[in-house]
Structure formats: C-alpha cells, structure tokens
Design a protein around this motif. Structure first.
Motif, PDB file in Angstrom:
ATOM      1  N   PRO A  49     -20.910   6.172  46.686  1.00 47.92           N
ATOM      2  CA  PRO A  49     -20.680   7.287  45.751  1.00 47.92           C
ATOM      3  C   PRO A  49     -19.525   6.980  44.806  1.00 47.92           C
ATOM      4  N   LEU A  50     -19.622   7.494  43.586  1.00 50.02           N
ATOM      5  CA  LEU A  50     -18.582   7.251  42.593  1.00 50.02           C
ATOM      6  C   LEU A  50     -18.627   8.338  41.540  1.00 50.02           C
ATOM      7  N   VAL A  51     -17.623   8.354  40.691  1.00 51.94           N
ATOM      8  CA  VAL A  51     -17.594   9.247  39.541  1.00 51.94           C
ATOM      9  C   VAL A  51     -17.304   8.413  38.299  1.00 51.94           C
ATOM     10  N   VAL A  52     -17.977   8.734  37.207  1.00 53.41           N
ATOM     11  CA  VAL A  52     -17.757   8.062  35.925  1.00 53.41           C
ATOM     12  C   VAL A  52     -17.137   9.063  34.967  1.00 53.41           C
TER      13      VAL A  52
ATOM     14  N   ARG B 213      -9.146  15.673  23.110  1.00 49.61           N
ATOM     15  CA  ARG B 213      -8.691  17.048  23.379  1.00 49.61           C
ATOM     16  C   ARG B 213      -8.197  17.218  24.820  1.00 49.61           C
ATOM     17  N   LYS B 214      -7.722  16.124  25.442  1.00 46.44           N
ATOM     18  CA  LYS B 214      -7.252  16.131  26.823  1.00 46.44           C
ATOM     19  C   LYS B 214      -8.350  16.505  27.804  1.00 46.44           C
ATOM     20  N   GLU B 215      -9.593  16.090  27.471  1.00 44.94           N
ATOM     21  CA  GLU B 215     -10.742  16.337  28.326  1.00 44.94           C
ATOM     22  C   GLU B 215     -11.479  15.024  28.592  1.00 44.94           C
ATOM     23  N   VAL B 216     -12.390  15.071  29.565  1.00 42.89           N
ATOM     24  CA  VAL B 216     -13.223  13.911  29.868  1.00 42.89           C
ATOM     25  C   VAL B 216     -14.684  14.333  29.945  1.00 42.89           C
ATOM     26  N   TYR B 217     -15.563  13.416  29.554  1.00 40.88           N
ATOM     27  CA  TYR B 217     -16.977  13.533  29.876  1.00 40.88           C
ATOM     28  C   TYR B 217     -17.149  12.872  31.235  1.00 40.88           C
ATOM     29  N   TRP B 218     -17.895  13.507  32.136  1.00 34.31           N
ATOM     30  CA  TRP B 218     -17.967  12.935  33.479  1.00 34.31           C
ATOM     31  C   TRP B 218     -19.255  13.330  34.190  1.00 34.31           C
ATOM     32  N   ALA B 219     -19.560  12.579  35.248  1.00 37.66           N
ATOM     33  CA  ALA B 219     -20.654  12.905  36.159  1.00 37.66           C
ATOM     34  C   ALA B 219     -20.388  12.177  37.469  1.00 37.66           C
ATOM     35  N   SER B 220     -20.889  12.734  38.551  1.00 36.09           N
ATOM     36  CA  SER B 220     -20.766  12.080  39.856  1.00 36.09           C
ATOM     37  C   SER B 220     -22.089  11.419  40.215  1.00 36.09           C
TER      38      SER B 220
ATOM     39  N   PRO C 287      -9.318  17.144  33.110  1.00 35.80           N
ATOM     40  CA  PRO C 287      -9.240  16.409  34.372  1.00 35.80           C
ATOM     41  C   PRO C 287      -8.678  17.234  35.527  1.00 35.80           C
ATOM     42  N   ALA C 288      -7.633  18.031  35.266  1.00 37.58           N
ATOM     43  CA  ALA C 288      -7.033  18.811  36.348  1.00 37.58           C
ATOM     44  C   ALA C 288      -8.014  19.820  36.934  1.00 37.58           C
ATOM     45  N   ASP C 289      -8.962  20.284  36.110  1.00 38.40           N
ATOM     46  CA  ASP C 289      -9.908  21.298  36.567  1.00 38.40           C
ATOM     47  C   ASP C 289     -10.979  20.738  37.494  1.00 38.40           C
ATOM     48  N   ILE C 290     -11.176  19.423  37.498  1.00 34.32           N
ATOM     49  CA  ILE C 290     -12.207  18.833  38.355  1.00 34.32           C
ATOM     50  C   ILE C 290     -11.610  17.932  39.432  1.00 34.32           C
ATOM     51  N   ALA C 291     -10.279  17.903  39.523  1.00 36.50           N
ATOM     52  CA  ALA C 291      -9.620  16.996  40.458  1.00 36.50           C
ATOM     53  C   ALA C 291     -10.109  17.195  41.894  1.00 36.50           C
ATOM     54  N   GLU C 292     -10.268  18.434  42.314  1.00 35.85           N
ATOM     55  CA  GLU C 292     -10.720  18.693  43.687  1.00 35.85           C
ATOM     56  C   GLU C 292     -12.163  18.248  43.891  1.00 35.85           C
ATOM     57  N   ARG C 293     -13.001  18.384  42.869  1.00 34.94           N
ATOM     58  CA  ARG C 293     -14.411  18.035  42.997  1.00 34.94           C
ATOM     59  C   ARG C 293     -14.629  16.527  43.087  1.00 34.94           C
ATOM     60  N   VAL C 294     -13.734  15.745  42.483  1.00 33.21           N
ATOM     61  CA  VAL C 294     -13.912  14.294  42.483  1.00 33.21           C
ATOM     62  C   VAL C 294     -12.966  13.601  43.465  1.00 33.21           C
ATOM     63  N   ALA C 295     -12.201  14.382  44.197  1.00 32.26           N
ATOM     64  CA  ALA C 295     -11.231  13.801  45.136  1.00 32.26           C
ATOM     65  C   ALA C 295     -11.943  12.897  46.145  1.00 32.26           C
ATOM     66  N   GLY C 296     -11.375  11.723  46.348  1.00 30.76           N
ATOM     67  CA  GLY C 296     -11.910  10.790  47.328  1.00 30.76           C
ATOM     68  C   GLY C 296     -13.002   9.871  46.804  1.00 30.76           C
ATOM     69  N   LEU C 297     -13.479  10.110  45.586  1.00 26.89           N
ATOM     70  CA  LEU C 297     -14.517   9.259  45.020  1.00 26.89           C
ATOM     71  C   LEU C 297     -13.899   8.132  44.197  1.00 26.89           C
ATOM     72  N   PRO C 298     -14.356   6.908  44.352  1.00 29.23           N
ATOM     73  CA  PRO C 298     -13.930   5.855  43.441  1.00 29.23           C
ATOM     74  C   PRO C 298     -14.310   6.243  42.019  1.00 29.23           C
TER      75      PRO C 298
END
Length: 222
Positions: A111-114, A120-127, A143-154
């Motif tokens: 599993p990983l996140v891209v 605008r201090k934002e990211v495009y992302w998906a897991s 990024p701070a708003d999704i930190a918990e959702r992506v925690a632990g993922l490379p």
C-alpha cells in the motif's frame, strides 16, 4: 503496437515511445512554466532518437491529471490533436496512477499514497492498495487535513516531498514526478487485459486560478 505517451499535469514535461514490450525512447524535463514550449520538441526528439515517424504511432496515451489548469491542457490538447490527425485512439490515464505504477517498477510493492503539488498549499493525492490498484478517488486537500488518513503509508510524489510532516515514510529512489515511460507501460498492460481507460478530458478537481473579475463591466459600442 507503438504508443506515444505524454503528460504535462506535473512540472515534468514527459514523453515516451513504447513498442508493446519496452520503451524505445523517452524525454523528461522538469519546468513548471514551459510546458507549451517543451512538449512538441520533446515529441520530435523521441521520434528522432527512435528513428521513427509520427505516422508509425498506433495509439496515444495521455495523463489527464489531476493537475494545474494551464499545464494540464497543453498535454491534453496535444494528445487530442495527434489522435485526430493520425486517426488513432487516445487513452486517458490518471496521472497519479502513472506515478504509483512507476513506484512499483522502482520496487515499492505494498500500500502507498501518491501526492503531487497542487499549489495553494494543497496536494492532489490518492491512496493505493498496491502500485497497480487505486483505493481512493483522486482528491485535492491541505496536507494537514489528510495526515491521519495517510499515516503509516509510504508516500511518493512531489507533494509528499514538499510536506513531509503530513506524510509518512518517503522511500528512497521513488519517483517525484510523472514518467511517460511508466504511463505507457501501464497503458500497454491495460490494453492487453482489455481494461477501460479514462476519457481524454482534464481532471481538474477545482476551478482554475485565472477567473473573470466579479465586478467585470461589459462595454459594448453604441
């Protein structure tokens, strides 16, 4: 098969030719402000290196984003034009999927996140469940708003590099920007499996930076 792959959804202007089994030529240039200037010369360069003519291309692969408005449109309009002129199909792929696939080629299996830079201090992302399987829809967030959702993922991609406090481990040797070579290889794999592609339409996720002023006054001649 000869696929012409290109992507301008990230700061990388990337082009590759893929013959169904290997990359025969590629070009990668990182310049966030010169997509329009660099793309066509890059196409000409990879064709020249491969000793092939544009008429040999049997399909076009294009990253549809998400990405910033102007840069993304350069690649999509170019891909659509090539498809129309050559009368070949244009296959759309999520840009984040191409980066994930490249991470798999570089040895990241689980599993990983891209994440890419959305400004605008934002990211495009998906897991992703793995480098081939997206587990969430592409999104744009702080990024701070999704930190918990992506925690632990490379995490891979320029967005993860830019905001290391919000993302987990950043494995060494992973792609930071898109690679048309990886995008083409992914497309060839999907074609062989009979899997569907995205339409060659931009995946913006938000409104463009440039907008008509709210109090704009239309002046018409008397």
């Amino acid at each position: 098969m000869l696929l012409l792959a290109l992507d301008t959804a990230t700061p990388a202007v990337t082009v590759a030719l893929y013959d169904g089994s290997r990359v025969v030529a590629e070009s990668n240039q990182v310049d966030a402000r010169r997509h329009g200037e660099l793309l066509l010369p890059a196409v000409d360069r990879v064709l020249g290196e491969a000793g092939l003519k544009l008429e040999s291309v049997t399909g076009v692969v294009v990253g549809v984003g998400p990405g910033p408005y102007t840069g993304l449109r350069v690649g999509l309009v170019t891909a659509a034009t090539f498809g129309a002129v050559l009368d070949v199909p244009v296959h759309g792929l999520c840009t984040l999927d191409g980066i994930a696939y490249a991470a798999g080629l570089a040895g990241l299996e689980g599993p990983l996140v891209v994440a890419t830079d959305a400004r605008r201090k934002e990211v495009y992302w998906a897991s992703y469940a793995d480098a081939r399987t997206r587990a969430s829809e592409p999104a744009v967030d702080r990024p701070a708003d999704i930190a918990e959702r992506v925690a632990g993922l490379p995490a891979v991609g320029a967005g993860a590099v830019l905001y290391p406090d919000a993302f987990g481990a950043l494995p060494d040797g992973m792609p930071e920007y898109q690679s048309a070579a990886a995008l083409a290889a992914l497309a060839a794999e999907k074609l062989a499996a009979g899997e569907p592609f995205l339409p060659d339409q931009p995946l913006y996720l938000r409104r463009p930076d440039a907008q008509v002023p709210a109090n704009y006054k239309v002046v018409t001649p008397q």
